[in-house]
Scaffold this motif. Structure first.
Motif, PDB file in Angstrom:
ATOM      1  N   ARG A   6       0.416  -1.316   0.299  1.00  0.00           N
ATOM      2  CA  ARG A   6      -0.017   0.019   0.059  1.00  0.00           C
ATOM      3  C   ARG A   6       0.895   1.033  -0.321  1.00  0.00           C
ATOM      4  NH1 ARG A   6      -5.418   1.308   1.525  1.00  0.00           N
ATOM      5  NH2 ARG A   6      -5.202   3.526   2.339  1.00  0.00           N
ATOM      6  N   GLU A  44     -17.019   4.675  -7.246  1.00  0.00           N
ATOM      7  CA  GLU A  44     -16.693   4.170  -5.952  1.00  0.00           C
ATOM      8  C   GLU A  44     -18.251   4.282  -5.039  1.00  0.00           C
ATOM      9  OE1 GLU A  44     -13.956   3.560  -4.189  1.00  0.00           O
ATOM     10  OE2 GLU A  44     -13.188   5.139  -3.640  1.00  0.00           O
ATOM     11  N   ASN A  54     -18.790  -4.304  -5.292  1.00  0.00           N
ATOM     12  CA  ASN A  54     -17.552  -4.234  -3.885  1.00  0.00           C
ATOM     13  C   ASN A  54     -16.306  -5.540  -3.296  1.00  0.00           C
ATOM     14  OD1 ASN A  54     -16.203  -2.202  -2.301  1.00  0.00           O
ATOM     15  ND2 ASN A  54     -17.520  -3.100   0.090  1.00  0.00           N
ATOM     16  N   VAL A  58     -12.629  -5.398  -3.424  1.00  0.00           N
ATOM     17  CA  VAL A  58     -11.541  -5.777  -2.053  1.00  0.00           C
ATOM     18  C   VAL A  58     -10.935  -6.862  -2.736  1.00  0.00           C
ATOM     19  CG1 VAL A  58     -12.364  -6.851  -0.208  1.00  0.00           C
ATOM     20  CG2 VAL A  58     -13.577  -4.835  -0.999  1.00  0.00           C
ATOM     21  N   LEU A  65      -5.849  -2.014   0.360  1.00  0.00           N
ATOM     22  CA  LEU A  65      -7.045  -1.931   0.831  1.00  0.00           C
ATOM     23  C   LEU A  65      -6.382  -1.442   2.269  1.00  0.00           C
ATOM     24  CD1 LEU A  65      -9.617  -2.501  -1.325  1.00  0.00           C
ATOM     25  CD2 LEU A  65      -8.989  -0.719  -1.540  1.00  0.00           C
ATOM     26  N   GLU A  69     -11.637   0.699   4.284  1.00  0.00           N
ATOM     27  CA  GLU A  69     -12.017   0.828   2.963  1.00  0.00           C
ATOM     28  C   GLU A  69     -12.720   0.084   2.024  1.00  0.00           C
ATOM     29  OE1 GLU A  69      -8.071   3.842   1.906  1.00  0.00           O
ATOM     30  OE2 GLU A  69      -8.152   1.276   1.881  1.00  0.00           O
ATOM     31  N   THR A  70     -13.459  -0.567   2.416  1.00  0.00           N
ATOM     32  CA  THR A  70     -14.026  -1.789   2.261  1.00  0.00           C
ATOM     33  C   THR A  70     -15.696  -1.907   2.142  1.00  0.00           C
ATOM     34  OG1 THR A  70     -14.921  -3.515   3.981  1.00  0.00           O
ATOM     35  CG2 THR A  70     -12.808  -3.131   2.793  1.00  0.00           C
ATOM     36  N   THR A  74     -11.833   4.939  -1.087  1.00  0.00           N
ATOM     37  CA  THR A  74     -10.822   4.590  -0.369  1.00  0.00           C
ATOM     38  C   THR A  74     -10.039   6.046  -0.006  1.00  0.00           C
ATOM     39  OG1 THR A  74     -10.217   4.548  -2.700  1.00  0.00           O
ATOM     40  CG2 THR A  74     -10.777   2.859  -1.650  1.00  0.00           C
ATOM     41  N   SER A  76      -7.148   6.386  -2.617  1.00  0.00           N
ATOM     42  CA  SER A  76      -7.046   7.455  -3.830  1.00  0.00           C
ATOM     43  C   SER A  76      -7.914   8.304  -4.186  1.00  0.00           C
ATOM     44  CB  SER A  76      -6.850   6.118  -4.422  1.00  0.00           C
ATOM     45  OG  SER A  76      -5.676   4.869  -4.274  1.00  0.00           O
ATOM     46  N   ASN A 172      -9.703  11.532   5.402  1.00  0.00           N
ATOM     47  CA  ASN A 172      -8.302  11.116   5.298  1.00  0.00           C
ATOM     48  C   ASN A 172      -6.856  12.574   5.068  1.00  0.00           C
ATOM     49  OD1 ASN A 172      -6.826  10.210   3.062  1.00  0.00           O
ATOM     50  ND2 ASN A 172      -8.394   8.814   3.927  1.00  0.00           N
TER      51      ASN A 172
END
Length: 193
Positions: A6, A44, A54, A58, A65, A69-70, A74, A76, A172
């Motif tokens: 990551r 998303e 999803n 994932v 991840l 974030e699941t 995210t 990103s 974040n």
């Protein structure tokens, strides 16, 4: 280093935005970046609405991840939002430096903090924060020499980025570090130069 894939993705993917922002003409880069950001946010929303999409997402990106974030945006997505905002509202050099701070400083802080961060304040490693500052100063100095941004502005930005990373402001770091750092460097440049 449980999050190494990551963090490497964070550095590589994160640096692609400031590099492209400096190399590609702004009349092409800004609309392309905003379009990619909107498309990614639509994806998303769809993946979060449809469990089967999803689950596949994932499964494919599990190594990149975090658990939360699941079921949420995210990192990103936050980075793309921040990149779009700073490249629209800040000079491209300031935007590139602010994004480089989050691309380099944040994962370096995590790696050093995880490995050597015994002394912690508010759950954050002081060594990790020191590594974040050093990484931001080094990357910022390189970009300052290329973009001709005053070095002292970069130092202010690096300190800012380190403080924001240390405070872990919601929602974040990928959003807050570039926005706050880019905003402060822009204001400092506007009023002090």
């Amino acid at each position: 280093m449980k999050e190494l894939p990551r963090r490497l993705w964070h550095i590589g993917g994160g640096l692609s935005l400031p590099i492209a922002g400096l190399l590609v003409p702004q009349q092409i880069f800004r609309p392309a970046l905003c379009s990619v950001t909107i498309a990614f946010l639509i994806f998303e929303a769809l993946r979060l609405k449809f469990p089967q999409v999803n689950r596949r997402f994932v499964t494919c990106f599990q190594a990149l991840l975090r658990e939360r974030e699941t079921s949420t945006l995210t990192a990103s997505a936050y980075l793309l939002i921040a990149a779009s905002i700073v490249f629209v509202f800040c000079h491209k050099s300031i935007a590139a430096i602010a994004l480089t701070f989050v691309a380099v400083g944040d994962p370096i802080a995590g790696m050093v903090g995880e490995r050597w961060g015994k002394l912690r304040v508010r759950g954050k490693s002081l060594r990790g924060s020191g590594a974040c500052l050093l990484a931001c100063l080094m990357a910022g100095a390189i970009l300052a020499s290329i973009t001709h941004v005053a070095l002292w502005v970069v130092v202010v930005g690096a300190i800012c980025a380190t403080l924001v990373e240390f405070l872990s402001l919601p929602p974040n770091d990928n959003l807050t570090i570039p926005l706050i750092t880019g905003g402060i460097m822009s204001l400092v440049t506007l009023f002090c130069l």
